[in-house]
Design a protein around this motif. Structure first.
Motif, PDB file in Angstrom:
ATOM      1  N   GLN A 217       0.826  -1.210   0.000  1.00  0.00           N
ATOM      2  CA  GLN A 217       0.000   0.000   0.000  1.00  0.00           C
ATOM      3  C   GLN A 217       0.859   1.259   0.000  1.00  0.00           C
ATOM      4  O   GLN A 217       0.553   2.233  -0.701  1.00  0.00           O
ATOM      5  CB  GLN A 217      -0.925  -0.009   1.211  1.00  0.00           C
ATOM      6  CG  GLN A 217      -2.023  -1.063   1.165  1.00  0.00           C
ATOM      7  CD  GLN A 217      -2.955  -0.934   2.358  1.00  0.00           C
ATOM      8  OE1 GLN A 217      -3.550   0.098   2.600  1.00  0.00           O
ATOM      9  NE2 GLN A 217      -3.094  -2.006   3.115  1.00  0.00           N
ATOM     10  N   ILE A 218       1.935   1.249   0.797  1.00  0.00           N
ATOM     11  CA  ILE A 218       2.818   2.420   0.855  1.00  0.00           C
ATOM     12  C   ILE A 218       3.509   2.625  -0.485  1.00  0.00           C
ATOM     13  O   ILE A 218       3.627   3.753  -0.977  1.00  0.00           O
ATOM     14  CB  ILE A 218       3.852   2.256   1.991  1.00  0.00           C
ATOM     15  CG1 ILE A 218       3.146   2.273   3.356  1.00  0.00           C
ATOM     16  CG2 ILE A 218       4.898   3.369   1.925  1.00  0.00           C
ATOM     17  CD1 ILE A 218       4.039   1.911   4.517  1.00  0.00           C
ATOM     18  N   ALA A 219       3.957   1.525  -1.120  1.00  0.00           N
ATOM     19  CA  ALA A 219       4.622   1.622  -2.419  1.00  0.00           C
ATOM     20  C   ALA A 219       3.667   2.183  -3.465  1.00  0.00           C
ATOM     21  O   ALA A 219       4.040   3.052  -4.264  1.00  0.00           O
ATOM     22  CB  ALA A 219       5.143   0.248  -2.850  1.00  0.00           C
ATOM     23  N   GLU A 220       2.415   1.699  -3.473  1.00  0.00           N
ATOM     24  CA  GLU A 220       1.432   2.194  -4.442  1.00  0.00           C
ATOM     25  C   GLU A 220       1.133   3.666  -4.198  1.00  0.00           C
ATOM     26  O   GLU A 220       0.960   4.451  -5.141  1.00  0.00           O
ATOM     27  CB  GLU A 220       0.157   1.357  -4.363  1.00  0.00           C
ATOM     28  CG  GLU A 220       0.335  -0.058  -4.914  1.00  0.00           C
ATOM     29  CD  GLU A 220      -0.916  -0.906  -4.776  1.00  0.00           C
ATOM     30  OE1 GLU A 220      -1.828  -0.481  -4.028  1.00  0.00           O
ATOM     31  OE2 GLU A 220      -0.978  -1.979  -5.398  1.00  0.00           O
ATOM     32  N   HIS A 221       1.068   4.050  -2.904  1.00  0.00           N
ATOM     33  CA  HIS A 221       0.825   5.457  -2.561  1.00  0.00           C
ATOM     34  C   HIS A 221       1.967   6.339  -3.063  1.00  0.00           C
ATOM     35  O   HIS A 221       1.735   7.393  -3.675  1.00  0.00           O
ATOM     36  CB  HIS A 221       0.674   5.581  -1.044  1.00  0.00           C
ATOM     37  CG  HIS A 221       0.701   6.988  -0.541  1.00  0.00           C
ATOM     38  ND1 HIS A 221      -0.326   7.875  -0.746  1.00  0.00           N
ATOM     39  CD2 HIS A 221       1.655   7.677   0.156  1.00  0.00           C
ATOM     40  CE1 HIS A 221      -0.027   9.048  -0.204  1.00  0.00           C
ATOM     41  NE2 HIS A 221       1.169   8.949   0.339  1.00  0.00           N
ATOM     42  N   LEU A 222       3.215   5.908  -2.829  1.00  0.00           N
ATOM     43  CA  LEU A 222       4.368   6.691  -3.264  1.00  0.00           C
ATOM     44  C   LEU A 222       4.453   6.755  -4.784  1.00  0.00           C
ATOM     45  O   LEU A 222       4.793   7.789  -5.354  1.00  0.00           O
ATOM     46  CB  LEU A 222       5.657   6.084  -2.694  1.00  0.00           C
ATOM     47  CG  LEU A 222       5.835   6.169  -1.173  1.00  0.00           C
ATOM     48  CD1 LEU A 222       7.082   5.420  -0.749  1.00  0.00           C
ATOM     49  CD2 LEU A 222       5.903   7.622  -0.715  1.00  0.00           C
ATOM     50  N   ARG A 223       4.124   5.647  -5.427  1.00  0.00           N
ATOM     51  CA  ARG A 223       4.192   5.615  -6.889  1.00  0.00           C
ATOM     52  C   ARG A 223       3.156   6.561  -7.487  1.00  0.00           C
ATOM     53  O   ARG A 223       3.400   7.219  -8.502  1.00  0.00           O
ATOM     54  CB  ARG A 223       3.953   4.190  -7.378  1.00  0.00           C
ATOM     55  CG  ARG A 223       4.448   3.943  -8.791  1.00  0.00           C
ATOM     56  CD  ARG A 223       4.445   2.465  -9.097  1.00  0.00           C
ATOM     57  NE  ARG A 223       5.052   2.180 -10.374  1.00  0.00           N
ATOM     58  CZ  ARG A 223       5.277   0.961 -10.829  1.00  0.00           C
ATOM     59  NH1 ARG A 223       4.961  -0.090 -10.097  1.00  0.00           N
ATOM     60  NH2 ARG A 223       5.830   0.769 -12.006  1.00  0.00           N
ATOM     61  N   ALA A 224       1.986   6.633  -6.845  1.00  0.00           N
ATOM     62  CA  ALA A 224       0.932   7.523  -7.337  1.00  0.00           C
ATOM     63  C   ALA A 224       1.249   8.988  -7.043  1.00  0.00           C
ATOM     64  O   ALA A 224       1.055   9.859  -7.888  1.00  0.00           O
ATOM     65  CB  ALA A 224      -0.408   7.136  -6.720  1.00  0.00           C
ATOM     66  N   GLU A 225       1.740   9.267  -5.824  1.00  0.00           N
ATOM     67  CA  GLU A 225       2.014  10.659  -5.422  1.00  0.00           C
ATOM     68  C   GLU A 225       3.322  11.177  -6.001  1.00  0.00           C
ATOM     69  O   GLU A 225       3.471  12.374  -6.250  1.00  0.00           O
ATOM     70  CB  GLU A 225       2.049  10.756  -3.890  1.00  0.00           C
ATOM     71  CG  GLU A 225       0.718  10.485  -3.215  1.00  0.00           C
ATOM     72  CD  GLU A 225      -0.333  11.506  -3.616  1.00  0.00           C
ATOM     73  OE1 GLU A 225       0.016  12.699  -3.724  1.00  0.00           O
ATOM     74  OE2 GLU A 225      -1.491  11.106  -3.831  1.00  0.00           O
ATOM     75  N   ASN A 226       4.306  10.283  -6.185  1.00  0.00           N
ATOM     76  CA  ASN A 226       5.610  10.627  -6.764  1.00  0.00           C
ATOM     77  C   ASN A 226       6.254  11.840  -6.081  1.00  0.00           C
ATOM     78  O   ASN A 226       6.541  12.852  -6.731  1.00  0.00           O
ATOM     79  CB  ASN A 226       5.466  10.880  -8.262  1.00  0.00           C
ATOM     80  CG  ASN A 226       6.813  10.878  -8.966  1.00  0.00           C
ATOM     81  OD1 ASN A 226       7.762  10.262  -8.494  1.00  0.00           O
ATOM     82  ND2 ASN A 226       6.897  11.568 -10.089  1.00  0.00           N
ATOM     83  N   PRO A 227       6.482  11.768  -4.747  1.00  0.00           N
ATOM     84  CA  PRO A 227       7.117  12.899  -4.059  1.00  0.00           C
ATOM     85  C   PRO A 227       8.558  13.068  -4.533  1.00  0.00           C
ATOM     86  O   PRO A 227       9.173  12.132  -5.039  1.00  0.00           O
ATOM     87  CB  PRO A 227       7.056  12.476  -2.586  1.00  0.00           C
ATOM     88  CG  PRO A 227       7.023  10.978  -2.619  1.00  0.00           C
ATOM     89  CD  PRO A 227       6.242  10.625  -3.849  1.00  0.00           C
ATOM     90  N   PRO A 228       9.121  14.270  -4.383  1.00  0.00           N
ATOM     91  CA  PRO A 228      10.505  14.502  -4.819  1.00  0.00           C
ATOM     92  C   PRO A 228      11.474  13.563  -4.100  1.00  0.00           C
ATOM     93  O   PRO A 228      11.269  13.189  -2.937  1.00  0.00           O
ATOM     94  CB  PRO A 228      10.754  15.963  -4.416  1.00  0.00           C
ATOM     95  CG  PRO A 228       9.401  16.572  -4.292  1.00  0.00           C
ATOM     96  CD  PRO A 228       8.490  15.478  -3.837  1.00  0.00           C
ATOM     97  N   ALA A 229      12.527  13.162  -4.821  1.00  0.00           N
ATOM     98  CA  ALA A 229      13.548  12.319  -4.208  1.00  0.00           C
ATOM     99  C   ALA A 229      14.127  13.023  -2.980  1.00  0.00           C
ATOM    100  O   ALA A 229      14.368  14.235  -2.990  1.00  0.00           O
ATOM    101  CB  ALA A 229      14.651  12.021  -5.220  1.00  0.00           C
ATOM    102  N   GLY A 230      14.314  12.251  -1.905  1.00  0.00           N
ATOM    103  CA  GLY A 230      14.842  12.814  -0.666  1.00  0.00           C
ATOM    104  C   GLY A 230      13.779  13.214   0.337  1.00  0.00           C
ATOM    105  O   GLY A 230      14.097  13.669   1.441  1.00  0.00           O
TER     106      GLY A 230
END
Length: 303
Positions: free
Chosen positions: A13-26
């Motif tokens: 779920q966290i991976a899918e959330h990050l992939r969808a939101e695509n926050p800046p690296a770092g």
């Protein structure tokens, strides 16, 4: 030690959330916020973050903790197009609710018996449904499903409403371009066009495409327009899941999203507004045809 099913599920779920939101690296991930978002304690969140780091999805912060890395370099878990047992159960609950098999109010014991799930499996599904906004916990005991779009007329109304607010939002005097967010959406849509669309799940595709429209309308800085679109998206979510999506049509809509975002990034707002109107008009025709002709196997793109 092998991760528990809860940790594996949280990591996904966290991976899918990050992939969808695509926050800046770092970007530093805050355990407390993630625990609140996914409605678990901080301990399983920490374990899920460790698992994602081991999988190459996250990096380590110099002062401890975990940070995002460039999404193009991350080793995203390959969930493929295979429907897991949990995903199948989720879609079954959604369909039963749409078809009136499930009443408006239910208890966890009733759901466990009906779907032959363990308490842990049900808890994970309810967390997901709650986060997507189509169920609420009742005070003291039980759950209540929230209203959604089910009739053809209400479905048409939702697109007529969007045709009014979304092109207009682009021309709002307070419109401020969120270039970083739009560029992230563009990259995500381009990945779909380049082939990811054939493996992503229908719920994930809905979220990615809705994100484009919600990111654009948020640039209007008009809270009434923003809230209106997000409410419609919540209402239509399950209807979109139920439809059988033809990815050949869906990829066309993703290409249109890329073109729309390019117009905005070039500061061509009048052209973007007109393009948005044409885009929504054609999608709405597809969707209504799909809904009316679902029994004959007619399908459309998700947007």
């Amino acid at each position: 030690m092998q991760p528990t099913p809860l940790i594996n599920d949280l990591a996904k779920q966290i991976a899918e959330h990050l992939r969808a939101e695509n926050p800046p690296a770092g970007t530093r991930l805050v355990e407390r916020k993630l625990a609140e978002q996914f409605r678990v304690s901080r301990s399983p969140i920490r374990s899920a973050l460790r698992l994602l780091h081991a999988q190459g999805v996250l990096g380590l912060a110099g002062s401890g903790g975990f940070i995002t890395i460039d999404g193009r370099q991350a080793s995203w878990p390959d969930h493929g197009a295979t429907v897991t047992n949990e995903e199948a159960m989720y879609l079954r609950i959604a369909q039963d609710r749409l078809e009136g098999v499930l009443p408006e109010r239910v208890t966890e014991n009733e759901l466990q018996r009906r779907y032959n799930m363990t308490r842990g499996e049900l808890a994970r599904l309810l967390r997901r449904i709650l986060s997507e906004g189509w169920i609420e916990r009742l005070p003291g005991h039980g759950w209540t499903f929230l209203p959604m779009l089910t009739s053809i007329e209400s479905y048409k109304d939702s697109y007529r409403f969007r045709l009014v607010i979304e092109p207009a939002a682009i021309l709002e005097p307070g419109f401020v371009l969120d270039r970083i967010a739009l560029e992230a959406c563009r990259e995500e849509q381009q990945r779909l066009v380049d082939g990811q669309i054939w493996s992503v799940s229908s719920p994930a595709l809905f979220d990615m495409n809705s994100k484009v429209h919600e990111t654009i309308i948020e640039c209007s800085r008009n809270s009434c327009l923003i809230d209106g679109l997000k409410r419609v998206d919540r209402l239509r979510r399950l209807m979109e899941y139920k439809q059988s999506l033809d990815r050949r049509y869906a990829i066309v809509r993703c290409r249109e999203h890329v073109e729309l975002i390019d117009l905005l990034l070039e500061e061509r707002r009048q052209d973007a507004s007109e393009f948005m109107r044409r885009h929504l008009s054609s999608v709405s025709v597809e969707k209504v045809i799909n809904k009316v002709g679902a029994a004959q196997g007619i399908s459309s793109a998700d947007d």
